[in-house]
Design a protein around this motif. Structure first.
Motif, PDB file in Angstrom:
ATOM      1  N   ARG A  48     -15.902  59.772 -36.515  1.00 56.32           N
ATOM      2  CA  ARG A  48     -15.792  58.331 -36.727  1.00 56.32           C
ATOM      3  C   ARG A  48     -17.088  57.597 -36.380  1.00 56.32           C
ATOM      4  N   THR A  49     -17.749  58.015 -35.291  1.00 59.01           N
ATOM      5  CA  THR A  49     -18.892  57.249 -34.777  1.00 59.01           C
ATOM      6  C   THR A  49     -20.253  57.846 -35.112  1.00 59.01           C
ATOM      7  N   LEU A  50     -20.294  59.154 -35.468  1.00 58.73           N
ATOM      8  CA  LEU A  50     -21.554  59.850 -35.777  1.00 58.73           C
ATOM      9  C   LEU A  50     -22.623  59.611 -34.703  1.00 58.73           C
ATOM     10  N   PRO A  51     -22.369  60.099 -33.494  1.00 53.79           N
ATOM     11  CA  PRO A  51     -23.308  59.862 -32.390  1.00 53.79           C
ATOM     12  C   PRO A  51     -24.611  60.654 -32.540  1.00 53.79           C
ATOM     13  N   ASP A  52     -25.648  60.198 -31.833  1.00 51.17           N
ATOM     14  CA  ASP A  52     -26.921  60.915 -31.798  1.00 51.17           C
ATOM     15  C   ASP A  52     -26.866  62.075 -30.811  1.00 51.17           C
TER      16      ASP A  52
END
Length: 230
Positions: A48-52
């Protein structure tokens, strides 16, 4: 990777106190922080957030951190996402298992907020190095590594490497600071060759150090090797 100002970090742990501690310190540092309480939630929240960067505890209910990391590494959207494990000092076997499924680093418990923030800052800086000065070419410190021409220059002077030495150097240098286990090195450089052993890797590492300097490749005891940025 996130392209808008704040970099995104997902924290995954089943202990609310640890989630709160890490979240507070990372938000104070200017990061956009998300959280999950087990591996299943982690996979869903990451999609959902596609974090680094994702910080994963290892021992969690429903799905542990190792399995969650393994699943996410099979998804194209997480190919370049940093994965970092939280580990107790007694869990060396877990550290090795983590690197085998694609972890980039680990942070030891008990957590020290200042050290944790410093480590995460350093890991995220890896995304800006090495500098890609041209297609298939890396520039790191005093080294230029040309993948297409199979050439290496140190301080402008050409260094002659054998094919496998070059491929090993390029693998390690493509992600400075990332620890590569022997299993991952064998799979990437020698694939499924039945005649290659751990001794083969040791010999190639020794030759790289002889030609490029002892400090170019560091040994992580019991795990593998990493390229050091000088």
């Amino acid at each position: 990777m996130s392209t808008s100002g704040k970099q995104k970090i997902l924290i995954v742990d089943d202990e609310p106190d640890i989630l709160e501690l890490i979240e507070y310190n990372l938000k104070k540092e200017g990061y956009q922080v998300y959280s999950a309480r087990n591996g299943q939630e982690a996979v869903a929240e990451a999609k959902r957030t596609l974090p680094d960067l994702i910080v994963l505890d290892i021992m969690m209910p429903k799905m542990d951190g190792i399995e969650a990391c393994r699943i996410m590494r099979t998804m194209p959207e997480f190919k370049n996402t940093f994965m970092v494990f939280l580990t107790a000092r007694s869990e060396e076997y877990s550290e090795i298992a983590g690197f085998n499924v694609g972890a980039d680093d680990y942070i030891a418990k008990p957590i020290k907020p200042r050290a944790l923030v410093s480590r995460i800052n350093a890991i995220l800086r890896r995304n800006s190095t090495p500098e890609e000065v041209a297609d298939n070419k890396l520039e790191i410190g005093d080294l230029v590594i040309d993948r297409e021409a199979y050439l290496v220059y140190k301080n402008g002077v050409k260094v002659v490497l054998a094919k496998k030495e070059f491929e090993l150097l390029y693998l390690l240098a493509s992600k400075p600071g990332k620890v590569y286990t022997r299993e991952v090195i064998l799979k990437n450089i020698w694939e499924d060759s039945v005649v290659v052993t751990n001794r083969t890797i040791d010999v190639h590492i020794r030759k790289l150090r002889e030609k490029l300097g002892d400090d170019c490749v560091a040994t992580v005891k019991g795990v593998g090797y990493k390229f050091e940025v000088r």
